[in-house]
Enzyme design. Structure first.
Site, mmCIF file in Angstrom:
data_model
loop_
_atom_site.group_PDB
_atom_site.id
_atom_site.type_symbol
_atom_site.label_atom_id
_atom_site.label_comp_id
_atom_site.label_asym_id
_atom_site.label_seq_id
_atom_site.Cartn_x
_atom_site.Cartn_y
_atom_site.Cartn_z
ATOM 1 N N ASP A 49 41.306 14.934 7.009
ATOM 2 C CA ASP A 49 40.958 14.259 8.234
ATOM 3 C C ASP A 49 40.663 13.083 8.622
ATOM 4 O O ASP A 49 40.891 12.571 7.293
ATOM 5 C CB ASP A 49 39.025 14.946 8.559
ATOM 6 C CG ASP A 49 38.419 14.807 9.892
ATOM 7 O OD1 ASP A 49 38.913 14.830 11.132
ATOM 8 O OD2 ASP A 49 37.106 13.876 9.686
ATOM 9 N N ASP A 51 38.616 10.615 11.284
ATOM 10 C CA ASP A 51 37.006 9.802 11.651
ATOM 11 C C ASP A 51 35.829 9.962 10.706
ATOM 12 O O ASP A 51 35.592 11.934 10.734
ATOM 13 C CB ASP A 51 36.773 10.376 12.648
ATOM 14 C CG ASP A 51 37.649 9.867 13.803
ATOM 15 O OD1 ASP A 51 37.883 8.487 14.075
ATOM 16 O OD2 ASP A 51 38.224 10.676 15.304
HETATM 17 O O1 C5P Z 1 37.932 15.929 13.542
HETATM 18 P P1 C5P Z 1 36.969 14.385 13.126
HETATM 19 O O2 C5P Z 1 36.709 14.195 12.606
HETATM 20 O O3 C5P Z 1 38.324 13.269 14.041
HETATM 21 O O4 C5P Z 1 36.817 14.875 15.550
HETATM 22 C C1 C5P Z 1 36.682 13.760 16.471
HETATM 23 C C2 C5P Z 1 34.904 12.932 16.325
HETATM 24 O O5 C5P Z 1 35.297 12.282 17.147
HETATM 25 C C3 C5P Z 1 34.022 14.345 16.347
HETATM 26 O O6 C5P Z 1 33.229 14.998 15.357
HETATM 27 C C4 C5P Z 1 33.284 13.752 17.726
HETATM 28 O O7 C5P Z 1 32.048 13.794 16.918
HETATM 29 C C5 C5P Z 1 34.007 12.547 18.109
HETATM 30 N N1 C5P Z 1 33.876 12.443 19.352
HETATM 31 C C6 C5P Z 1 33.579 11.373 19.817
HETATM 32 N N2 C5P Z 1 33.667 10.706 21.018
HETATM 33 C C7 C5P Z 1 34.373 11.841 22.251
HETATM 34 C C8 C5P Z 1 35.091 12.857 21.699
HETATM 35 C C9 C5P Z 1 34.680 13.195 20.517
HETATM 36 O O8 C5P Z 1 32.918 10.359 19.380
HETATM 37 N N3 C5P Z 1 35.216 11.652 23.174
#
Ligand code: C5P
Length: 303
Positions: A49, A51
């Site tokens: 992953d 983030d």
């Molecule tokens: O899978 P990964 O850890 O990369 O997920 C992306 C993260 O981005 C999610 O856990 C979510 O909290 C965050 N997110 C965000 N803004 C968005 C959509 C998702 O900060 N518009």
């Protein structure tokens, strides 16, 4: 072989003595590592992953850093205060739902689709150009975990493929790695949401299917079938994630070998129920560890 078995035992013992390390079943972890060591580097694949896994969750003062979507939250307010407010409202509404222990995954999914869909809509409507996004990334609060670039370099050096499987924004990760490392390592393959640009280099759409926290599995990987077929011989997986949504990222890999799951726990250390949940899902859990030291030691041993 005996030497390997000894070093696995020594490594596990040394890891277990670290305060941030939790291992629910050391014997099962040792068995997976033995299989991996015996099969060698040619059989190894890493799926991670991005983030808050390859990137850091918090800075030295404990302030939360940015996700790849957060790059837009951070910068939108600067170029368009109204848009900044909209991104903030979305995050305040949906982030608590993503991590709400009382809701099931099925209950969360429609909210996640709404969150990702709405924020992607805002990005497309804004018409941000590639150059603007590069500038946003440069000014963002996305920080690599200490040792993450070294770990990526060691994977590249021995030719281990690294799949960065992210529900964030793939282009942002690509731009970020180029800015930090000079280039994207050759062994890296992205499975993520990609911003598509029109002929004027303006954001005009997002790739399909949408990848959110709770669909990081084969239903998404299907379009990656040819990539996974290319690396089909690699049947042993090291998987790294920070959420319960990450534990099935290896589903869809053509393999009969083990998956060693390394979980980063960024939550409340006093929340024993959540920690138990992570320990049941991940072979090894790293609690508030801002470094890649433990994954590096595991990789060095099994690669
Ligand atoms: O899978 P990964 O850890 O990369 O997920 C992306 C993260 O981005 C999610 O856990 C979510 O909290 C965050 N997110 C965000 N803004 C968005 C959509 C998702 O900060 N518009």
């Amino acid at each position: 072989k005996l030497k390997y078995v000894d070093s696995i035992g020594v490594l596990l013992e040394s890891l277990s003595s670290l305060p941030q390390v939790r291992i629910a079943d050391p014997a099962s972890m040792a068995a997976k590592m033995r299989q991996m060591v015996a099969a060698g580097n040619k059989k190894l694949l890493v799926i991670s992953d991005f983030d808050f896994t390859l990137s850091r969750y918090a800075n030295e003062s404990g302030e939360r850093l940015s996700t790849t979507h957060g790059v837009f939250d951070d910068n939108a307010a600067r170029v368009d205060p109204e848009l900044g407010k909209k991104f903030d409202e979305l995050r305040m509404k949906y982030y608590p739902i993503e991590f709400d222990p009382k809701l099931t995954v099925e209950e969360k999914i429609p909210h996640m689709e709404a969150w990702w869909g709405t924020s992607h809509g805002y990005i497309v409507q804004s018409g941000f150009t590639r150059a603007m996004i590069e500038d946003f990334v440069r000014k963002s609060r996305v920080v690599l975990r200490d040792g993450a670039s070294e770990l990526m370099q060691s994977m590249e050096a021995v030719g281990t493929p690294l799949v960065i499987f992210s529900a964030g924004i793939g282009n942002v990760i690509e731009i970020f790695l180029r800015q930090k490392l000079g280039s994207v390592p050759r062994n890296v393959h992205f499975i993520s949401n990609m911003i598509l640009f029109d002929s004027n280099d303006k954001a005009c759409a997002f790739s399909e299917p949408l990848i959110h926290t709770f669909c990081k599995n084969s239903s998404v990987i299907q379009k990656e079938a040819s990539f996974f077929h290319q690396i089909a011989g690699r049947s042993n997986v090291i998987l790294m994630g920070d959420s319960m949504g990450d534990i099935h990222m290896d589903v869809g890999v053509e393999k009969d070998g083990p998956t060693l799951r390394i979980g980063f726990y960024n939550g409340d250390v006093n929340d024993e129920a959540s920690l138990d949940h992570y320990m049941a899902a991940y072979d090894i859990v790293l609690v508030h560890d801002s470094t890649m030291n433990v994954p590096q030691r595991i990789f060095d041993l099994v690669s």
